[in-house]
Structure formats: C-alpha cells, structure tokens
Enzyme design. Structure first.
Site, PDB file in Angstrom:
ATOM      1  N   HIS A 173      -0.084   4.780  12.018  1.00 13.71           N
ATOM      2  CA  HIS A 173      -0.525   4.879  10.626  1.00 13.71           C
ATOM      3  C   HIS A 173      -1.733   5.799  10.460  1.00 13.71           C
ATOM      4  O   HIS A 173      -2.870   5.320  10.432  1.00 13.71           O
ATOM      5  CB  HIS A 173      -0.902   3.493  10.103  1.00 13.71           C
ATOM      6  CG  HIS A 173       0.253   2.585   9.923  1.00 13.71           C
ATOM      7  ND1 HIS A 173       0.984   2.531   8.763  1.00 13.71           N
ATOM      8  CD2 HIS A 173       0.826   1.681  10.761  1.00 13.71           C
ATOM      9  CE1 HIS A 173       1.947   1.639   8.876  1.00 13.71           C
ATOM     10  NE2 HIS A 173       1.885   1.111  10.082  1.00 13.71           N
ATOM     11  N   GLU A 204      -2.691   7.065   7.797  1.00 16.65           N
ATOM     12  CA  GLU A 204      -3.330   6.736   6.513  1.00 16.65           C
ATOM     13  C   GLU A 204      -4.282   5.554   6.643  1.00 16.65           C
ATOM     14  O   GLU A 204      -4.985   5.226   5.685  1.00 16.65           O
ATOM     15  CB  GLU A 204      -2.252   6.478   5.446  1.00 16.65           C
ATOM     16  CG  GLU A 204      -1.647   5.081   5.416  1.00 16.65           C
ATOM     17  CD  GLU A 204      -0.673   4.781   6.557  1.00 16.65           C
ATOM     18  OE1 GLU A 204      -0.557   5.608   7.482  1.00 16.65           O
ATOM     19  OE2 GLU A 204      -0.049   3.711   6.541  1.00 16.65           O
ATOM     20  N   CYS A 213       5.872   4.540   9.789  1.00 16.81           N
ATOM     21  CA  CYS A 213       6.211   3.167  10.190  1.00 16.81           C
ATOM     22  C   CYS A 213       7.552   2.756   9.581  1.00 16.81           C
ATOM     23  O   CYS A 213       8.577   3.279   9.975  1.00 16.81           O
ATOM     24  CB  CYS A 213       5.075   2.215   9.814  1.00 16.81           C
ATOM     25  SG  CYS A 213       5.201   0.634  10.662  1.00 16.81           S
TER      26      CYS A 213
END
Lengths: 268, 986
Positions: free
Chosen positions: A224, A226, A96
């Site tokens: 994302h 994560e 990002c």
C-alpha cells in the site's frame, strides 16, 4: 493546460478511498470518487479521466476468492470502456484488493491481450492475514510508469491473499523476460530481493510484489504506497528523526507523483 | 434446475487445510495424514446449461482452481465432512455469488431462486472413527449453532455422492400474537420468566402484573382486545428494556454500604453518584465536552472541523458460546455505536482486549460444557480480525490478560473511535431530533431468529440451558455497505435521527427513539425477514445484525429510499413517530404491543442492594532471594507480559494510512507500545492518543486501588508517547461477577462492596486528574455454573483514554535510540509487590497493592510533558506489569541496545533488589536522553524524584548493578526470545 483527473471506484466493501484520494490529490490530480453502481449507469464517464484506481479493501468480502465478484461486475458492465481507456494509453493502478481485481479481470499483465487471466494472488504461505512493513525493490528494467526513478521503497502490506502465482512457468518466464515485474520484496539492508519470511511476507513467486503490463501504464501491487504519504507513517520514524534521516514526505507518494506527472505530460 | 458447482485447488496449489490438521492434533490428539477441500455452490435457479458453464468459467479462478459442474468423482480418503448452513442462517458467500451470477446471466435472481454455499473436506486419517470424524466436523470445521455437518465414509460417499445442500426453510407458521394472563401465583410468575428466558425477577414480574391490572381500565386496551391480558411481545419487550444489559439496574440501585469500620452509607445510584457526578463537575472546568452519557457514545471536541466519538463494549456471553461469531458481532456491533452517535460519525479506529484462561490450560481444569480457552482465544481473535479488517477500520490498541477465572467466562472488550463533523447542515454534528410525523425506517440486514434473547441471556450467568439462538451472526460486508450509505445520506441531509439496533433489536431502538417525541406506531409486517414463520414478538426483539434505525422526514423519504436502492442497501418504512405516549406496535391489523412509554422506561423502581466491605487479608509473602535474571526471563515469558505479536499482526492497523505510533514499536517493530498515536485524516499534524489500563490482579486486594492504578496506567501511557493532561477523556468498562447476594451468590455483599469501592476511586481520580468519563458500560453477571462448578471472574475494569495531541511530530516511542544516552528513572519505587506479576510467579498475592497519589502524579506528568514538548527525550516508557525490570528489558529489546543500570540510584526507599525491580508502583517512567539535553531535562524535574541511573550501551545486554557489584546481566538475544516465544505462532 487542464488538470489531470483521477477516478477512484468505491463501494461493496472497498475501504481505501480516502487515502488513495489524498495520494492523488497531493500529487496534483483532481480526484472523483464514484460508487461502482453509479459508474455502471454511465460507463461513458470513464473517458473523462486519465487515471483509474482500483483500491484496497474487501470487495464482496473476498467471497469466492479476492476480487472475483467485483472484477466480474466490472467486466460485465464496463468492458468496452475499460478497453478503450487502456488502449488510449491512460493509466490504471490496482492496489491490494484492486491488484487482485485487475489480475482476476486479466488487464494485467495481459501478455496475451486483455481480459485473460494469467496470474493470481493466493493465500499467504503463513495461512493468515498479515499487517507489516516490507521493502520493495524496483526493477529498473521495467517500463512501469509508477515506479520510475525509484529504488527501495518501504511500504506496508495488509493482506491474507497476496502470494503471487503465475499460471505456469512459461508465464513467469515471459513476465521476467518482458520487464513486466515492477517491484519485488527485498531485504532493506542488502537491497536484494528475498524469499525470506517476513521480508517476503507471503511466499510470492520470484518475490514479486507488483507487475505492470508491457506498456508500463497498467500497474498492480499488493503493498500500500498510499499508506505512506506522511513521513510519520514509517514504523521507525522516531529513530529516523534522531538519526537525521527522516524524509520530507512519505516515500509512497512518489508513485502517485510519477503517475500524475506522466498524465500531465502525455494525457491532458 | 439444481446445479452443483465444485471448486477445488489446482494441482500444485496448497489445499489450505494445514490449520485443520494442526488443530485436530492440538485440540483432540487426532492424527490426520492429509485433507483436501472443495468449495461448493448449490444453485437452484432457472438457468440454462450454457449459462451454468459460463458461470463456472467466470467464478472459478483458472490459476488457482479446477472447477466442475457436478461432482469430482476420483478421490481417495477415509472421511467426507460437509459443512453447510442451517436453514435461515445468513450465507454471505452465497449472497456474493448471487451478485456474480446476476451479472453473468444479465438479470437479478428471483426470490424463489436460491444459491447456497458449502465446504467439503476429504480427510485421510486411518485411525479416525466415525465419532472422531463427527467431532472434527462439529467442533473444528463447523459451528453447529449455525451450520449443518454431514459425515460420510468413503464407501457411503462413493455409493451416493455428496448430499445435496439445499437448506430451504419450510416453516408455514402464521404470525400470531398470544395473549397471556398474569393472574398467577408468585411461583408461576417466576417459572414463566425462566421458561421464556426473560431474566425478570419476581419483583419485576409483579410490577408488570400490577401494570396490566391497572391498564385494564384503559378503554383503548379494551378496544384492542387486550383487557386483563399482556401480549407475548409486550412481555418480551419489557424483559428486554428492563434487562440488566439494557437498564443497568445494579449501577442504578440504592446501595446500603457498610465500610470496614462499620460506617453505613446509602448511595443512590453508583452511576449518578460517582460516574456522572465527576463528569458534571469537571464539565464546569473544561470546554471540550460535547455530548456525554445520553447518546450511543461519548463526544468530545477535537478541532474546528471534527469532534471525536468513543465507545467500548463487551460481548462476553456470546463469545463464550460461539467465540468467532460472538466476537465478530462484538466488533461490528460496537462500530454501530459511533455510527449511531449524533447525526452519524465515521469510523476511525478499533480497539480490543480479551481476558481469557491460559491457552495452555490443562483439559482437566476446564469444567465440562465450557470450551477450552485456547479455542476461545483462537475464535475470538479470528472473529475480531475478520470483523475489523473487512470493515476497513484499523485497530489502535489490543491487549490480552490471562487468569484461570476467565475460563468460566471470557471477557471480550471491543471499542471504536469515530470522527463526527463539528458542524453539518447548520447544526452541531452531535445534535439530532425527531418530530411527530417522521417515518420509522430500518436499514441493513434482514431479521431472523438469530440473537433472540441476547440482552436477557447476557443478564444472567452462563448455565447449561443458555439459549444457543442468542448468538448473532455478523456480516461485515453488509454492514460496510450500510455504513457507506449512512455517511452518504448524512452528508445529503436525508434523515433527522439515527441510532443503532443492538441489544433488544427494534424493541430497544424504536422504544428509545420514541421517547424523543413521545410515541410511535410501527407495523412489523413491513420489516424484511430472512424467512417466513417468524412471530411478531421475534421480529420485535431479534438482534439480527447490521441494522440501524432512522427517523426520516417525510419529504426526504423518496430520496432516502432511492439512494439506498442504488447502494444495494435494504430499507423498510415501518411506521411513524408520534406524541401519543404509547409504544404501539401492530402486525398488519393485529395489535402486538400497546405499552405506555413512561412505564417502559420509568416503571421499574430502583433495586436495593446491600454491600459490606471487609478488607481481605492475604498471607504476607516472604520472598526468598532469587536470581534476578531468571525472574526477569520468566516474567518476559509469562502470559500477561509476553508479546502476542503473532495474533496482533493479523489485525490491520494501517488501513486509512493514519498510524503514527503503531501498536508495535522498536527497530524490529516487535515490542508492544505504551499507547498509539493516529492522525484523524491523511497528512494532519494533530493527533489522537489511545491508551488503556487493566489490572484485575489488584482486585484481589482492594478494588479501590485497582481502579486508581488502571487510571494512572492509562493516563501515564498517554503522557509517555508525548501527550499531556488537559484534553484527555476516559471510558469505564466494568465487568463484574454477580454482586447481588442470593443463594447462588452468598458473597454478594462483598462483591457489591468491591463495586462501590471501584466507583469511589473512579470519582476521586477522575476529579483529581481532570479526566472526565464520557462513556462506559457494565457487564454484571460474569459467572459460570457449567459442569457443576461455579467460576466467577475477578472484578475487572478496562479504563480507556482518548487524548488530543497538538503535534504528532513530537511523539515519542519507548525504544532506546542511541548508545551513550543517559537512562533516567522518574517517580518513586515503593514496596508494592501486592497483586504483582512477580507475586503471581511466586504464588503469592500479598497485601501491598500499588496506590496512587494524584497530586504528586500530576506534577510528574506535567514535567514529563514539558520534556517531550521540548523534544528532549529520545525514548519514554512507563513501567506496568512486571515493574522496572520488564520496562528496562522492553526499552533494550526495542532499541536492540544494551542498558547498564545502577539499582542504588533508582529513586526509592530502602528496598530489596526484588522490590526495586518488580514492584508495580504507579506513576513512573523510564527515559533515555542524549548527554547534551541532560541538564535541561534535569532542571524540569527539580524537586521531583528523578535520577540518572545508567547508560544506553552498545553491549548486547541489560545489566543491573549495585555500585560495582553486578546483580544481574541478561543478553538481549535471550530477552527477545523470552519476550517473543511463548505465544509465537499461538
């Protein structure tokens, strides 16, 4: 065998340090979170790590364009060490704001060498920030280390400036021909790439969501991974639970496992 | 040397001016053919030509922008509109540019080197007059409270170029302390209060007058030259400390209440008698209340590692004047509450909710001087979106409620959940202290004139002279840097006490901190200011944002300062805490304040307020028979039920990766959930459930039942996603019109009685449900007299809950999951259409407001919790506005499956189809269950109202039948469209 060490750079409005650390730790790496100012005081410390993460957030408030001020600071304070790091075959991921930062810095795709910006992330076609889940289709022709063995990956996006734009058509052609494109926005049902909103949430050229350098070891993406470490992160997990399709762990974790496994085999 | 760096989108890259063109047409009816945009940096610094071209090369994004040092000369357009900042206003872009320029030239810029940012628009619109272009500049592109607007015609621009943007401050005013005699007539006292925006009543002014008379005997005051006089700062400081906003005088007053039967009752402090009392009584039964009411936010325990902190605030008055800035400081401001709670908590989740006028309101319905609700809505959303997203805090709950009475004053609720370490440095994370000798340290943003009188101005109605400087300007990135620093300093044990600087600025934060040890001595000349010319009293009461106050033990001061410097956080050591009993403030050697702390905090006797309850009697509506399908579709389209997903998706709800049940659920993630579930940290099994309730429509009938209903709503929403009673805490946020009888407010006694009744219910149901209140806030003057028209908001309470969930894997969402499943309705449906959305649709209020039977509700809640604990339910949803009809529709839309429901089987008295489907009776659930679990499920509900009313189907429609007779059938596609179209792209 000594363990894999990952560096997560923090500060100045970045905000994904906890989940990114959790991702690498779960994948079996040691993680150090170091504020950029501290790192710039001892830039030689970078060499202690095998994986470097530029994380998500709003570094310097996205002022002057996302990633501009942060990448500038890194470039002026850490250029040589970063170059050595990449040339040593170590791994870099930018997620990002981190992706915006590393494209701005020009360490990905780096078709024409390092520190030369060739692509950018522009304001979404919708004109507004958007948070939603998308499906990524992994380009099997890409040498990307992080996406190895993966096919369709559901992950959230959360950005206002995520539309992938190449400098020109020539760059785009080189990205496509050279296997630089790692992941694209796709239709979760057909598994095919798509330019249709909201499946492609920002109008990215060729539906590109993430790219790597030609070695596959420097990787950046807007979504994302994560944020999908737990199976209970998925927006439809209560349906998956009833259908018996709930995975054992979040599907975003695999990207971090791939990185740590690669580092274990090749870098420590 | 002054350089101008102009950046403009490269050919083929969009201009990003679509919104401008759209809004100019929408708000003003202006037709703009096209608009181009440049971003400009004006750099006044000792920088060489070589350096500036290097700066240009690095800052310009070569893929997206063209950049030039100087000005792009070849353009065609009709109007040039430049937007810059006014002198002294925080220019965040320029601050970041300063960092970048410093990195590029290899040195930090000096104090007398400046960078300013501005935006330039080149508008092609042949029909636009200069006046129109000014309007676009002033009302759409810029905010004249903080920004300069320059409009030039093409010819003017061509001839003279763009004006140079160097908003330097040239105020040479020396800091002074003015002494004031209060020996004046009552009338003059009132005038003084009004002219200085003190919002002090005559009674309060006389108390201060009396204090100054007595204090004349104090030899120290004589010595300081203050004999018989009060300083400007002292008066301002008392006005802040005693403002309704800070002191909650109405909630603390003695209320003489008369009920509908003429029975009289004297209540000393609504807060103590109802809110605090219920919590104190509950605290004897539960062991998880850690810290309530005395800190910036309430604290409850969560597990061995963490406590949870939760606080919600409103930021109504600033948002009315400057929706974007006001709302942004609303969210970043409430973030500082958990950060300043205990020894400092990490920020976990934000919540927001807005009460607004319809974005589609006719212009003629908006009194002159007030912003159109659509502009307020757009601005408020953008402010909280930017504030929350840039702070890296996900939102957990967001809602909107529309009523025309919010045109006068929008309500902007913002809340934050924090995570506090249970133990840190050998003590509870909720504990903190100050010892005489500790340093007074302020961190964060610099002080300016922004936000002066914020606390006092929000303590009065919005009138034509409401001060514009009362609006603060937020900077999420400065705050984020400070936040990271605070958590780091906390973990290193570098301070003893922390609190936030909110309303009232230093006067309030240091004033309150001083009560911890009994006094302070602070020198305001050491406080960092944005520009020269600020007066000491302004420094003391400024509400400039992004600041926290600390007590730092002297031995840690050096380390604290070093860490701050390393993190680019500005700090200043302003003095020391002591036990003198005095709030002693100086500016260098000038005395600014010398007040007794006791007088500041306890010198104001309680107000006495009369209240008389006369239950209103509304016309009892006779609803004609109508087409149920049409009514349902209309309700799904109506503003209080329809989806606001377009705006919600602009808020980050995934950052931190902790979201389990998201704000929108279902196979297309497009139906608003009952409640959300979050993990406290990555990969945790335990969870946090957030829910809330609001129902101002019921206040028109009886605020007692309004309050009971919103409490039941929030709690049953918690139960619906898999929660259970026993570890739920509540937050009360009251927003009221002025309830003190006066010439301006002839119906004050009724409004005060409404307040009393809401508090009575709050006590009764908190106790009955065993859900303690841990924090709350009130905003009591939500009236507007602008445009010569008085508008008062309906009494509004946001009741929010936070609950612990043992196992997130047992969370349930509301979407129908599988065709063939049985559909159950739990809980009785009653004839309760009073104040309902159905009534609103038909133009009726009625009298039969939904009520709550707590004992019965508890047995229902417990049974539902047993069912979810055993993982029997495929879906659970609880009806709210719009009743069962809307609830069934949402279950179907979310699952993209049909439902076939027999109204005759729904547990109820003898009711009409309208009453069954649209009554908003409390304590009900709609559940879908797999056939094989049905028997076990039914067993749990033995003796309770619970019935299988139909099936989930593969047909794409929602069918309501009475036996064989099909009462209504609505297609899924039609329902989805109705639910989603009203605010799509709005």
């Amino acid at each position: 065998m000594s363990s894999v060490k990952t560096l997560v750079i923090t500060g100045f409005g970045l905000n994904c340090e906890k989940e990114t650390s959790a991702a690498f730790e779960t994948a079996g790496s040691e993680v150090s979170r170091i504020h950029l100012n501290d790192l710039l005081e001892t830039p030689e410390k970078l060499a202690d790590f095998q994986i470097l993460a530029f994380i998500g957030g709003f570094s310097f408030g996205d002022h002057l364009g996302a990633g501009t001020v942060f990448s500038n600071r890194v470039k002026y304070g850490l250029k040589q060490q970063l170059e050595e790091f990449i040339n040593a075959g170590k791994l870099v991921i930018g997620i990002c704001n981190g992706f915006q930062t590393i494209t701005r810095m020009g360490i990905v795709p780096a078709i024409d060498g390092l520190f030369n910006q060739e692509v950018a992330l522009q304001h979404n076609d919708s004109g507004v920030f958007r948070d939603s889940w998308v499906t990524l289709k992994v380009n099997e022709k890409s040498p990307c280390v992080f996406t190895k063995g993966m096919d369709l990956v559901p992950v959230p996006i959360r950005h206002g400036e995520g539309k992938f734009v190449p400098m020109n058509d020539e760059v785009l052609k080189q990205l496509e021909d050279g296997g630089y494109v790692a992941v694209r926005y796709a239709d979760p049902v057909s598994g095919e790439q798509t330019s249709e909103f909201p499946l492609n949430p920002n109008g990215s050229a060729n539906d590109i969501a993430g790219i790597c350098d030609k070695s596959g070891r420097v990787f950046g993406l807007m979504p994302h991974p994560e944020a999908y470490l737990s199976p209970f992160n998925h927006p439809h997990w209560t349906h998956q639970k009833i259908n018996g399709t709930l995975p054992k762990e979040g599907l975003g974790l695999k990207m971090f496992r791939n990185a740590v496994d690669f580092a274990k085999e090749n870098l420590v | 040397m002054v350089y101008r760096l102009e950046m403009t989108p490269r050919a083929g890259v969009g201009q990003g001016t679509g919104k401008l063109i759209e809004q100019a047409s929408q708000y003003f009816g202006f037709e703009i053919q096209s608009a181009a945009k440049s971003d400009v940096l004006t750099i006044k610094a000792n920088i060489s030509e070589d350096e500036i071209s290097k700066i240009s090369k690095e800052i310009v994004n070569p893929v997206l922008q063209d950049g030039i040092v100087g000005q792009i000369k070849e353009r065609t357009f009709d109007w040039f509109i430049a937007i810059g900042f006014l002198p002294g206003v925080t220019d965040n872009v320029a601050r970041s540019a300063r960092e970048a320029v410093g990195d590029i030239v290899g040195r930090s810029l000096e104090e007398d080197e400046y960078i300013f940012s501005s935006r330039e628009f080149f508008v092609t619109a042949s029909s636009l007059s200069r006046e129109d272009a000014e309007k676009v500049g002033r009302e759409l592109l810029g905010n004249v409270l903080i920004e300069s607007v320059n409009v030039l015609s093409y010819d003017e621009w061509k001839a003279n170029g763009a004006p140079e943007n160097l908003p330097l401050i040239e105020d040479e005013t020396e800091p002074e302390v003015h002494l004031l005699s209060l020996e004046m007539s009552d009338e003059e006292l009132e005038t003084t209060s009004k002219e200085k925006t003190l919002a002090l009543t005559l009674r309060e002014m006389k108390i201060i007058q009396e204090y100054i008379r007595k204090a004349s005997d104090d030899p120290k005051r004589k010595e300081l030259g203050l004999e018989g006089k009060i300083t400007d700062a002292e008066l301002e400081c008392l006005a802040q400390t005693w403002s309704e906003h800070c002191k909650h005088k109405i909630f603390d007053a003695i209320v003489n209440y008369t009920d509908e039967n003429g029975n009289k009752e004297q209540i000393t402090s609504l807060f103590k008698s109802y809110i605090k009392k219920s919590t104190e009584e509950i605290s004897e039964e539960v062991d998880w209340l850690v810290s309530v009411f005395h800190d910036n936010a309430g604290v409850i325990s969560f597990n061995d590692k963490y406590d949870l902190v939760y606080k919600a605030e409103t930021h109504n008055s600033p948002s009315a004047l400057d929706p974007y800035g006001g709302a942004m400081t609303g969210i970043v401001g409430v973030n500082r509450d958990p950060l300043g709670t205990g020894i400092g908590s990490e920020l976990l989740i934000n919540t927001w909710g807005y009460c607004l006028g319809s974005p589609f309101a006719e212009k003629s319905d908006v009194p002159e001087g007030l912003l159109h609700p659509r502009r307020i809505r757009d601005g408020v959303h953008s402010g909280v979106i930017d504030g929350g997203n840039q702070s890296g805090v996900p939102y957990g709950l967001g809602w909107e409620y529309f009523d025309k009475r919010y045109i006068g004053k929008p309500l902007v609720y913002c809340g934050t959940v924090g995570l506090l370490p249970r133990q840190i440095h050998g003590q509870s994370g909720a504990d903190k202290s100050i010892i005489p000798g500790d340093f007074i340290v302020m961190t964060g943003g610099r002080i300016g004139k922004d936000g002066i009188h914020g606390a006092t101005f929000s303590s009065e109605e919005l009138h034509k002279d409401s001060p514009v400087q009362a609006v603060q300007i937020g900077d999420p990135i400065t705050q984020k840097k400070m936040y990271d620093f605070v958590i780091e300093a906390r973990d290193l044990g570098l301070y003893r006490f922390v609190t936030d600087n909110g309303a009232g600025g230093l006067s309030s934060s240091i004033g309150e901190m001083s009560t911890q040890c009994g006094g302070c001595h602070m020198d305001l000349s050491k406080a960092p200011v944005k520009y020269a010319g600020l007066q000491p009293w302004e420094i003391l009461v400024s509400e400039a944002q992004e600041r926290m106050s600390f007590a730092v033990q002297p031995e840690k001061m050096e380390e604290f300062a070093a860490l701050a410097a390393q993190r680019d956080v500005e700090i200043s050591n302003l003095g020391t805490f002591n036990d003198s009993g005095k709030f002693h403030i100086t500016y260098e050697d000038k005395t600014v304040c010398y007040l007794d702390l006791e007088f500041m905090h306890d010198g104001l006797p309680r107000m006495e307020i009369p209240a008389k309850w006369d239950a209103p009697v509304h016309e009892e509506p006779e609803f004609d028979e109508s087409d149920i399908s049409d009514d349902l579709v209309e309700l799904l389209e109506s503003l209080n039920i329809t989806s606001n997903e377009f705006k919600c998706r602009q808020y980050d709800h995934e950052v931190k990766g902790l979201s389990v049940v998201k704000p929108f659920v279902g196979v297309n993630s497009d139906v608003q959930t009952d409640a959300t579930v979050f993990m406290p940290e990555a990969l945790s099994t335990e969870g946090i459930i957030l829910a809330s309730g609001i129902a101002p429509g019921y206040s028109d009938i009886d605020t007692y039942h309004m309050m009971a209903s919103v409490m039941d709503l929030a709690i049953r929403r918690t139960i619906a996603v898999g929660g259970k009673l026993g570890h739920i805490a509540g937050l009360d946020n009251f927003c009221w019109p002025d309830p003190v009888e006066s010439e301006k407010t002839p119906d004050g006694q009724y409004k005060m009685a409404q307040l009393v009744r809401a508090n009575k219910a709050l006590y009764d149901y908190s106790k009955a449900f065993g859900v303690p209140l841990i924090s709350g806030k009130d905003s009591m003057k939500n009236d507007s007299t602008k445009g010569g028209k008085k508008i008062s908001i309906p009494p509004t309470v946001l009741y929010s809950t936070i609950a612990k969930m043992d196992n997130i894997e047992k969370s349930v969402t509301l979407s129908a999951k599988r065709a063939g499943d049985k559909v159950y309705v739990i809980g009785d449906t009653k004839s309760e259409l009073g104040g309902s959305q159905f009534g609103l649709l038909k133009g009726a209020i009625g009298n039969s407001v939904p009520q709550v039977d707590a004992d019965y509700a508890i047995s229902i809640y417990n049974a539902v919790s047993t069912a979810t604990e055993k993982e029997l339910c495929h879906s659970v949803h609880t009806p709210a506005l719009g009743g069962l009809a809307v609830a069934f529709a949402k279950v179907a839309i979310a699952g993209q499956l049909g439902l076939d429901v027999d109204l005759n089987k729904i547990p109820s008295d003898d009711l009409t189809a309208q009453e069954i489907l649209f009554s908003e009776s409390n304590t009900r659930f709609v559940v879908t269950i797999a056939e094989e679990s049905a028997a076990e499920f039914e067993e749990i509900f033995e003796g309770l109202p619970c019935a299988c009313v139909g099936r989930v189907t593969l047909d794409d429609e929602l069918i309501f039948r009475q036996g064989q007779h099909i009462e209504a059938a609505v297609k899924l596609g039609k329902m989805s469209k109705s639910y989603k179209s009203t605010l799509d792209n709005v």
